[in-house]
Design a protein around this motif. Structure first.
Motif, PDB file in Angstrom:
ATOM      1  N   TRP A  28       9.025   0.840  -4.864  1.00 21.66           N
ATOM      2  CA  TRP A  28       7.771   0.216  -5.282  1.00 21.66           C
ATOM      3  C   TRP A  28       7.954  -0.795  -6.418  1.00 21.66           C
ATOM      4  O   TRP A  28       7.113  -1.676  -6.594  1.00 21.66           O
ATOM      5  N   ARG A  29       9.020  -0.669  -7.171  1.00 26.71           N
ATOM      6  CA  ARG A  29       9.118  -1.336  -8.469  1.00 26.71           C
ATOM      7  C   ARG A  29       8.984  -2.847  -8.400  1.00 26.71           C
ATOM      8  O   ARG A  29       8.400  -3.463  -9.294  1.00 26.71           O
TER       9      ARG A  29
ATOM     10  N   ALA B 275       3.773   8.003   1.541  1.00 26.40           N
ATOM     11  CA  ALA B 275       4.005   9.045   0.538  1.00 26.40           C
ATOM     12  C   ALA B 275       2.665   9.737   0.333  1.00 26.40           C
ATOM     13  O   ALA B 275       1.935   9.425  -0.612  1.00 26.40           O
ATOM     14  N   PRO B 276       2.313  10.677   1.210  1.00 30.13           N
ATOM     15  CA  PRO B 276       0.961  11.236   1.217  1.00 30.13           C
ATOM     16  C   PRO B 276       0.561  11.947  -0.075  1.00 30.13           C
ATOM     17  O   PRO B 276      -0.626  12.034  -0.395  1.00 30.13           O
TER      18      PRO B 276
ATOM     19  N   LEU C  86       0.410  -3.346  -6.140  1.00 22.23           N
ATOM     20  CA  LEU C  86       0.554  -1.982  -5.654  1.00 22.23           C
ATOM     21  C   LEU C  86      -0.824  -1.345  -5.513  1.00 22.23           C
ATOM     22  O   LEU C  86      -1.623  -1.370  -6.449  1.00 22.23           O
ATOM     23  N   VAL C  87      -1.074  -0.770  -4.343  1.00 18.10           N
ATOM     24  CA  VAL C  87      -2.347  -0.094  -4.080  1.00 18.10           C
ATOM     25  C   VAL C  87      -2.040   1.344  -3.684  1.00 18.10           C
ATOM     26  O   VAL C  87      -1.514   1.593  -2.595  1.00 18.10           O
TER      27      VAL C  87
ATOM     28  N   PHE D  82       0.857  -1.178   0.000  1.00 15.67           N
ATOM     29  CA  PHE D  82       0.000   0.000   0.000  1.00 15.67           C
ATOM     30  C   PHE D  82       0.898   1.234   0.000  1.00 15.67           C
ATOM     31  O   PHE D  82       1.867   1.298   0.762  1.00 15.67           O
ATOM     32  N   VAL D  83       0.560   2.217  -0.814  1.00 14.70           N
ATOM     33  CA  VAL D  83       1.347   3.439  -0.920  1.00 14.70           C
ATOM     34  C   VAL D  83       0.418   4.641  -0.799  1.00 14.70           C
ATOM     35  O   VAL D  83      -0.604   4.707  -1.485  1.00 14.70           O
ATOM     36  N   GLY D  84       0.773   5.593   0.077  1.00 17.20           N
ATOM     37  CA  GLY D  84      -0.039   6.798   0.151  1.00 17.20           C
ATOM     38  C   GLY D  84      -0.032   7.438   1.514  1.00 17.20           C
ATOM     39  O   GLY D  84       0.989   7.476   2.210  1.00 17.20           O
TER      40      GLY D  84
END
Length: 307
Positions: A231-232, A198-199, A237-238, A147-149
């Motif tokens: 991330w790669r 990573a907002p 990936l979300v 999860f990214v964000g």
């Protein structure tokens, strides 16, 4: 960095609800691995409806029988209603999951009712697959789910960890909280469920999760590679970036770079800056991800943590 051994083990409404909707999309990615799905989900709900139109009571058992059609092509997951189900829900309970942070623990923060955990999303034209933790773990064997964000996506990560932890044997998982990457590792499956802070997705002055409450937030809309290198290699990936864009009608865009010590910035309309960030993100995704290997999802909106 916090690193601890996990014994066996909610409850933000958003964490449970949106995670379950994500699971349905994630399941599609697993069952149709030859397709890279980039999903933009904007959910609309005019009101919560109980199946049959009756008022649910704590001692009632209400369960919606699945339709003959399960999730597949032609099923619009965004069109449906909330149904009450206290037979198959909740899928986990807050006091049984040690991974939820204080921000998203509704019961520990004083919420008295718990029936909100019994709602599930029912698309109009199909039924979502029944969630099975062990089946998901098998699908994740040897893989990375990331999860990214922002904190809303961190909420989804915590809830996902709670969902699958019920099927993990005692002492067979580790929980590592770092900055910006946190990882839940399941040894028997050689699998990880991760969260990368990573907002804004791109570089900003709020990229340290330990010190992100900054009043003057500044971004670099065309700079994403510093984050992207982490991330790669993920299999799933979300992404999300949403809540941090809602504070002001404009946002500060840095002239130059943080590495060069630049301090001057321009005030840019929020929608324009968001479009630039999304363009940067999509371009990075197109040129840096192996789409035969990685499935990518984007959640455009989500309920916030507060009531």
């Amino acid at each position: 960095m916090i690193h601890r051994k996990v014994e066996r083990g909610v409850c933000s409404t958003s964490s449970l609800i949106i995670t379950l909707i994500f699971l349905s999309l994630f399941g599609l990615g697993l069952y149709t691995k030859d397709i890279t799905l980039t999903a933009r989900i904007t959910l609309r709900w005019p009101g919560l409806q109980i199946f049959g139109g009756e008022e649910a009571q704590p001692n009632q058992s209400i369960f919606l029988e699945p339709s003959n059609k399960t999730v597949g092509k032609g099923c619009d997951l965004s069109q449906g209603k909330w149904v009450f189900d206290n037979v198959a829900r909740p899928l986990y309970k807050e006091d049984k999951c040690e991974f939820l942070t204080a921000q998203v623990t509704c019961v520990r923060n004083g919420r008295r009712d718990t029936l909100y955990q019994n709602w599930r999303w029912k698309p109009n034209d199909c039924s979502l697959h029944k969630f099975e933790a062990r089946l998901l773990l098998e699908k994740l064997r040897g893989k990375r789910l990331m999860f990214v964000g922002d904190s809303v996506n961190r909420n989804q990560w915590e809830s996902m960890v709670c969902l699958i932890n019920s099927a993990v044997d005692p002492g067979k998982a580790t929980w590592t909280v770092g900055a910006p990457l946190s990882v839940f590792s399941i040894q028997d499956y050689n699998a990880t469920v991760e969260f990368y802070w990573a907002p804004f997705l791109v570089e900003s002055n709020s990229d340290d999760p330990r010190n992100h409450s900054i009043s003057q937030r500044i971004i670099m809309p065309e700079s994403i590679s510093k984050h992207g290198i982490h991330w790669r290699s993920a299999d799933f990936l979300v992404f999300n970036t949403y809540i941090w864009w809602m504070n002001n009608p404009t946002i500060k865009v840095l002239r130059g770079s943080f590495d060069q010590g630049s301090v001057e910035y321009d005030e840019v309309e929020r929608s324009s800056a968001y479009e630039r960030v999304m363009t940067t993100w999509a371009d990075w995704l197109m040129h840096n991800v192996d789409h035969t290997h990685t499935s990518s999802f984007f959640i455009s909106m989500s309920p916030v943590h507060q009531k």
